[in-house]
Design a protein around this motif. Structure first.
Motif, short mmCIF file in Angstrom:
data_model
loop_
_atom_site.label_atom_id
_atom_site.label_comp_id
_atom_site.label_asym_id
_atom_site.label_seq_id
_atom_site.Cartn_x
_atom_site.Cartn_y
_atom_site.Cartn_z
N GLU A 55 0.83 -1.21 0.00
CA GLU A 55 0.00 0.00 0.00
C GLU A 55 0.86 1.26 0.00
OE1 GLU A 55 -4.02 -1.56 2.30
OE2 GLU A 55 -2.34 -0.82 3.49
N LYS A 56 1.96 1.23 0.75
CA LYS A 56 2.87 2.38 0.77
C LYS A 56 3.45 2.64 -0.61
CE LYS A 56 4.24 1.87 5.59
NZ LYS A 56 5.31 1.46 6.51
N ILE A 57 3.88 1.57 -1.27
CA ILE A 57 4.49 1.72 -2.60
C ILE A 57 3.47 2.25 -3.60
CG2 ILE A 57 5.40 0.41 -4.57
CD1 ILE A 57 6.86 -1.35 -2.48
N LEU A 58 2.27 1.65 -3.62
CA LEU A 58 1.26 2.10 -4.58
C LEU A 58 0.83 3.53 -4.28
CD1 LEU A 58 -0.29 1.34 -7.07
CD2 LEU A 58 -2.10 0.42 -5.61
N TRP A 59 0.67 3.87 -3.01
CA TRP A 59 0.25 5.23 -2.65
C TRP A 59 1.30 6.25 -3.10
CZ3 TRP A 59 -3.55 8.13 -2.43
CH2 TRP A 59 -3.55 9.35 -1.77
N TYR A 60 2.58 5.89 -3.03
CA TYR A 60 3.63 6.78 -3.49
C TYR A 60 3.41 7.17 -4.95
CZ TYR A 60 8.11 8.52 -5.09
OH TYR A 60 9.08 9.30 -5.67
N HIS A 61 2.96 6.21 -5.76
CA HIS A 61 2.76 6.45 -7.19
C HIS A 61 1.42 7.10 -7.51
CE1 HIS A 61 6.43 4.45 -8.48
NE2 HIS A 61 6.16 3.51 -7.58
N LEU A 62 0.44 6.95 -6.64
CA LEU A 62 -0.90 7.50 -6.91
C LEU A 62 -1.11 8.89 -6.31
CD1 LEU A 62 -3.16 4.36 -6.30
CD2 LEU A 62 -2.26 5.22 -8.47
N ARG A 63 -0.41 9.21 -5.25
CA ARG A 63 -0.67 10.46 -4.55
C ARG A 63 -0.23 11.68 -5.35
NH1 ARG A 63 3.46 11.34 0.33
NH2 ARG A 63 2.06 13.07 0.44
N ASN A 64 -0.77 12.82 -5.00
CA ASN A 64 -0.41 14.10 -5.63
C ASN A 64 -0.56 14.09 -7.15
OD1 ASN A 64 0.19 15.21 -3.13
ND2 ASN A 64 2.33 14.58 -3.25
N ARG A 65 -1.54 13.34 -7.65
CA ARG A 65 -1.84 13.28 -9.09
C ARG A 65 -0.64 12.82 -9.92
NH1 ARG A 65 -6.72 16.34 -9.83
NH2 ARG A 65 -7.15 17.54 -7.97
#
Length: 166
Positions: A55-65
């Motif tokens: 989840e941390k890895i995917l959120w890094y790529h999805l966050r802040n557009r």
């Protein structure tokens, strides 16, 4: 002037006589929905603080557009469920599944959730945590592809004068 003391209304039967059945049940239902929603939001906050590595890895790529300029929310309540990631513009739910999602009861529960989301007009993508950890680019391509293939169920309204243009 005469003062009278009214007994406070302590139970629902007095409320029913005073306000009527519909008003009381409606008010009780609204209160219940608000209480459930606040519990869901509190649970979502807790989940945001306790992310898995995937989840941390995917959120890094999805966050802040970061993924194609699309906005995502993480651990977002929808109905009575909390989804891992949600893109409102594309009506897209992204779920990450760990090993526990391989058990028969969890598979059935996930199918019910997915069915409910689809009835709400949402598309659902599910990925294994291992896929995010080992092949993140492939997961991101699949998410971006789902967003790009999304067609809005409601077309934008025509502006004045558009009918005249060819």
């Amino acid at each position: 002037m005469r003062w009278s003391r009214r007994k406070p209304l302590h139970n629902k039967h007095h409320l029913l006589r005073e306000k009527g059945l519909r008003e009381v049940t409606s008010a009780m239902a609204k209160t219940n929905v608000k209480a459930q929603h606040s519990k869901l939001v509190a649970r979502a906050r807790t989940l945001r603080q306790r992310q898995t590595d995937a989840e941390k890895i995917l959120w890094y790529h999805l966050r802040n557009r970061r993924l194609g300029g699309h906005k995502f929310r993480r651990q977002h309540p929808i109905g009575r469920y909390i989804v891992d990631y949600f893109c409102d513009a594309a009506h897209l739910v992204v779920e990450l599944d760990g090993g526990g999602h391989n058990e028969p009861r969890q598979i059935a529960y996930d199918q019910v959730r997915t069915s409910w989301f689809e009835k709400q007009g949402l598309q659902v993508l599910r990925f294994w945590n291992d896929d995010v950890l080992t092949d993140t680019d492939k997961v991101l391509e699949a998410i971006l592809g789902a967003i790009q293939n999304f067609t809005s169920p409601c077309p934008s309204p025509r502006r004045r004068g558009d009918a005249d243009r060819t």
